[in-house]
Design a protein around this motif. Structure first.
Motif, PDB file in Angstrom:
ATOM      1  N   ARG A 121       0.815  -1.216   0.000  1.00 44.33           N
ATOM      2  CA  ARG A 121       0.000   0.000   0.000  1.00 44.33           C
ATOM      3  C   ARG A 121       0.845   1.260   0.000  1.00 44.33           C
ATOM      4  O   ARG A 121       0.564   2.206  -0.726  1.00 44.33           O
ATOM      5  N   GLU A 122       1.902   1.291   0.833  1.00 45.19           N
ATOM      6  CA  GLU A 122       2.660   2.526   1.002  1.00 45.19           C
ATOM      7  C   GLU A 122       3.952   2.578   0.180  1.00 45.19           C
ATOM      8  O   GLU A 122       4.264   3.606  -0.403  1.00 45.19           O
ATOM      9  N   THR A 123       4.699   1.484   0.140  1.00 52.26           N
ATOM     10  CA  THR A 123       5.954   1.504  -0.619  1.00 52.26           C
ATOM     11  C   THR A 123       5.694   1.390  -2.111  1.00 52.26           C
ATOM     12  O   THR A 123       6.236   2.166  -2.911  1.00 52.26           O
ATOM     13  N   TRP A 124       4.861   0.427  -2.504  1.00 47.90           N
ATOM     14  CA  TRP A 124       4.545   0.283  -3.922  1.00 47.90           C
ATOM     15  C   TRP A 124       3.401   1.191  -4.358  1.00 47.90           C
ATOM     16  O   TRP A 124       3.240   1.446  -5.535  1.00 47.90           O
ATOM     17  N   GLY A 125       2.589   1.641  -3.422  1.00 48.37           N
ATOM     18  CA  GLY A 125       1.500   2.559  -3.764  1.00 48.37           C
ATOM     19  C   GLY A 125       0.395   1.916  -4.577  1.00 48.37           C
ATOM     20  O   GLY A 125      -0.207   2.572  -5.443  1.00 48.37           O
ATOM     21  N   ILE A 126       0.117   0.653  -4.313  1.00 45.85           N
ATOM     22  CA  ILE A 126      -0.977  -0.033  -5.003  1.00 45.85           C
ATOM     23  C   ILE A 126      -2.159  -0.136  -4.042  1.00 45.85           C
ATOM     24  O   ILE A 126      -2.046  -0.759  -2.982  1.00 45.85           O
ATOM     25  N   PRO A 127      -3.286   0.473  -4.375  1.00 43.05           N
ATOM     26  CA  PRO A 127      -4.420   0.515  -3.433  1.00 43.05           C
ATOM     27  C   PRO A 127      -5.139  -0.818  -3.252  1.00 43.05           C
ATOM     28  O   PRO A 127      -5.511  -1.176  -2.148  1.00 43.05           O
ATOM     29  N   ARG A 128      -5.367  -1.555  -4.343  1.00 42.98           N
ATOM     30  CA  ARG A 128      -6.206  -2.753  -4.263  1.00 42.98           C
ATOM     31  C   ARG A 128      -5.339  -3.958  -3.902  1.00 42.98           C
ATOM     32  O   ARG A 128      -4.462  -4.361  -4.662  1.00 42.98           O
ATOM     33  N   ILE A 129      -5.636  -4.548  -2.732  1.00 43.21           N
ATOM     34  CA  ILE A 129      -4.798  -5.617  -2.179  1.00 43.21           C
ATOM     35  C   ILE A 129      -5.688  -6.692  -1.586  1.00 43.21           C
ATOM     36  O   ILE A 129      -6.719  -6.390  -0.988  1.00 43.21           O
ATOM     37  N   TRP A 130      -5.301  -7.932  -1.771  1.00 43.61           N
ATOM     38  CA  TRP A 130      -5.966  -9.014  -1.042  1.00 43.61           C
ATOM     39  C   TRP A 130      -5.017 -10.186  -0.874  1.00 43.61           C
ATOM     40  O   TRP A 130      -4.081 -10.361  -1.648  1.00 43.61           O
ATOM     41  N   PHE A 131      -5.236 -10.935   0.182  1.00 44.16           N
ATOM     42  CA  PHE A 131      -4.422 -12.104   0.486  1.00 44.16           C
ATOM     43  C   PHE A 131      -5.323 -13.330   0.554  1.00 44.16           C
ATOM     44  O   PHE A 131      -6.444 -13.254   1.039  1.00 44.16           O
ATOM     45  N   MET A 132      -4.798 -14.430   0.068  1.00 39.84           N
ATOM     46  CA  MET A 132      -5.576 -15.666   0.070  1.00 39.84           C
ATOM     47  C   MET A 132      -4.794 -16.756   0.788  1.00 39.84           C
ATOM     48  O   MET A 132      -3.613 -16.967   0.494  1.00 39.84           O
ATOM     49  N   PRO A 133      -5.418 -17.438   1.735  1.00 40.01           N
ATOM     50  CA  PRO A 133      -4.720 -18.554   2.384  1.00 40.01           C
ATOM     51  C   PRO A 133      -4.553 -19.714   1.412  1.00 40.01           C
ATOM     52  O   PRO A 133      -5.429 -19.960   0.585  1.00 40.01           O
ATOM     53  N   ILE A 134      -3.435 -20.376   1.497  1.00 36.57           N
ATOM     54  CA  ILE A 134      -3.208 -21.554   0.662  1.00 36.57           C
ATOM     55  C   ILE A 134      -3.902 -22.723   1.356  1.00 36.57           C
ATOM     56  O   ILE A 134      -3.457 -23.204   2.395  1.00 36.57           O
ATOM     57  N   LYS A 163     -11.452   7.855   8.526  1.00 36.53           N
ATOM     58  CA  LYS A 163     -11.702   8.984   9.432  1.00 36.53           C
ATOM     59  C   LYS A 163     -11.025  10.257   8.928  1.00 36.53           C
ATOM     60  O   LYS A 163     -11.580  11.346   9.006  1.00 36.53           O
ATOM     61  N   ILE A 164      -9.808  10.112   8.418  1.00 40.61           N
ATOM     62  CA  ILE A 164      -9.042  11.272   7.964  1.00 40.61           C
ATOM     63  C   ILE A 164      -9.611  11.837   6.666  1.00 40.61           C
ATOM     64  O   ILE A 164      -9.795  13.048   6.524  1.00 40.61           O
ATOM     65  N   THR A 165      -9.907  10.944   5.714  1.00 40.31           N
ATOM     66  CA  THR A 165     -10.324  11.410   4.382  1.00 40.31           C
ATOM     67  C   THR A 165     -11.832  11.569   4.248  1.00 40.31           C
ATOM     68  O   THR A 165     -12.301  12.298   3.370  1.00 40.31           O
ATOM     69  N   GLY A 166     -12.593  10.846   5.089  1.00 35.76           N
ATOM     70  CA  GLY A 166     -14.047  10.871   4.945  1.00 35.76           C
ATOM     71  C   GLY A 166     -14.531  10.044   3.767  1.00 35.76           C
ATOM     72  O   GLY A 166     -15.699  10.089   3.397  1.00 35.76           O
ATOM     73  N   LYS A 167     -13.628   9.249   3.168  1.00 30.81           N
ATOM     74  CA  LYS A 167     -13.978   8.406   2.017  1.00 30.81           C
ATOM     75  C   LYS A 167     -13.826   6.937   2.400  1.00 30.81           C
ATOM     76  O   LYS A 167     -13.000   6.598   3.252  1.00 30.81           O
ATOM     77  N   ILE A 168     -14.579   6.074   1.732  1.00 29.00           N
ATOM     78  CA  ILE A 168     -14.515   4.638   2.043  1.00 29.00           C
ATOM     79  C   ILE A 168     -13.668   3.863   1.032  1.00 29.00           C
ATOM     80  O   ILE A 168     -13.714   2.645   0.977  1.00 29.00           O
ATOM     81  N   ASP A 169     -12.867   4.580   0.265  1.00 25.04           N
ATOM     82  CA  ASP A 169     -12.047   3.942  -0.768  1.00 25.04           C
ATOM     83  C   ASP A 169     -11.194   2.796  -0.223  1.00 25.04           C
ATOM     84  O   ASP A 169     -11.094   1.737  -0.836  1.00 25.04           O
ATOM     85  N   GLU A 170     -10.551   3.014   0.921  1.00 21.28           N
ATOM     86  CA  GLU A 170      -9.666   1.990   1.468  1.00 21.28           C
ATOM     87  C   GLU A 170     -10.436   0.733   1.870  1.00 21.28           C
ATOM     88  O   GLU A 170      -9.898  -0.368   1.805  1.00 21.28           O
ATOM     89  N   VAL A 171     -11.692   0.883   2.286  1.00 19.92           N
ATOM     90  CA  VAL A 171     -12.517  -0.287   2.613  1.00 19.92           C
ATOM     91  C   VAL A 171     -12.778  -1.078   1.343  1.00 19.92           C
ATOM     92  O   VAL A 171     -12.649  -2.308   1.310  1.00 19.92           O
ATOM     93  N   ILE A 172     -13.128  -0.381   0.293  1.00 15.27           N
ATOM     94  CA  ILE A 172     -13.434  -1.025  -0.986  1.00 15.27           C
ATOM     95  C   ILE A 172     -12.203  -1.730  -1.552  1.00 15.27           C
ATOM     96  O   ILE A 172     -12.294  -2.781  -2.177  1.00 15.27           O
ATOM     97  N   ASN A 173     -11.030  -1.174  -1.280  1.00 16.05           N
ATOM     98  CA  ASN A 173      -9.797  -1.677  -1.882  1.00 16.05           C
ATOM     99  C   ASN A 173      -9.251  -2.948  -1.248  1.00 16.05           C
ATOM    100  O   ASN A 173      -8.376  -3.588  -1.815  1.00 16.05           O
TER     101      ASN A 173
END
Length: 198
Positions: A121-134, A163-173
């Motif tokens: 999220r912060e170093t690569w700056g990619i918003p959409r992330i998910w992890f899957m258990p093997i 809270k800071i931005t007032g947007k739900i983008d990070e939840v969606i991502n």
């Protein structure tokens, strides 16, 4: 690796869409190690026409990823991928929602889930992330506790941003938290066979 087939799928899908007046979209998963001029040509030619979504399959920070994702010669592939990240992002700079990172988790990597998330999220700056258990890995009851702790850290990070931005983008991502906003998807984590084919 088989770019001719990928391009043919794009062409054929668009032909069918035109013939039957339906919407055709395409998604793909890649280990992100190959991004040459021909790959970029195909993606730039078709990405908007097929509303292409690409998942970069990267397990986490270098130490985590290189333990499992090695080249034919046995070396870790993280450095190859990281070198390509700016170009992957440039390909989707007009709509970063169509680029995501998909990491695999096992018993040994689970304690690094939050660290991996922050890196993407912060170093690569990619918003959409998910992890899957093997699923085929061996899991233990205590892994549920570790997963809960790691997920809570991610949730705190996301909610703080809301809270800071007032947007739900990070939840969606972040999947699976994005399911909280769409109850219908909660019970259908994958739409294969419902709305898409593989």
């Amino acid at each position: 690796l088989n770019l001719e087939v990928v391009e043919e799928i794009f062409k054929y899908g668009l032909e069918l869409a035109n013939q039957y007046n339906i919407n055709f979209t395409a998604s793909m998963v890649t280990n992100a190690t190959i991004l040459n001029s021909e790959v970029k040509r195909v993606f730039n030619t078709y990405k908007n026409a097929v509303n292409l979504n690409v998942q970069l399959s990267v397990d986490g920070i270098k130490e985590i990823h290189d333990n499992y994702r090695v080249t034919k010669g046995g070396k870790g592939s993280f450095d190859i991928i990281e070198k390509n990240i700016p170009e992957w992002k440039a390909l989707f700079s007009d709509n970063m929602d169509r680029l995501s990172v998909h990491g695999c988790s096992n018993h040994d990597t689970l304690p690094y889930l939050y660290e991996n998330y922050i890196f993407f999220r912060e170093t690569w700056g990619i918003p959409r992330i998910w992890f899957m258990p093997i699923h085929s890995e061996t899991w233990f009851d205590e892994d549920l506790i570790i997963y809960g702790e790691q997920l809570n850290k991610i949730v705190d990070y996301i909610l703080n941003d809301v809270k800071i931005t007032g947007k739900i983008d990070e939840v969606i991502n972040y999947a699976p938290i994005d399911r909280c906003l769409d109850p219908d998807r909660f019970f259908l984590p994958c739409s294969a066979g419902k709305s898409f084919i593989t």
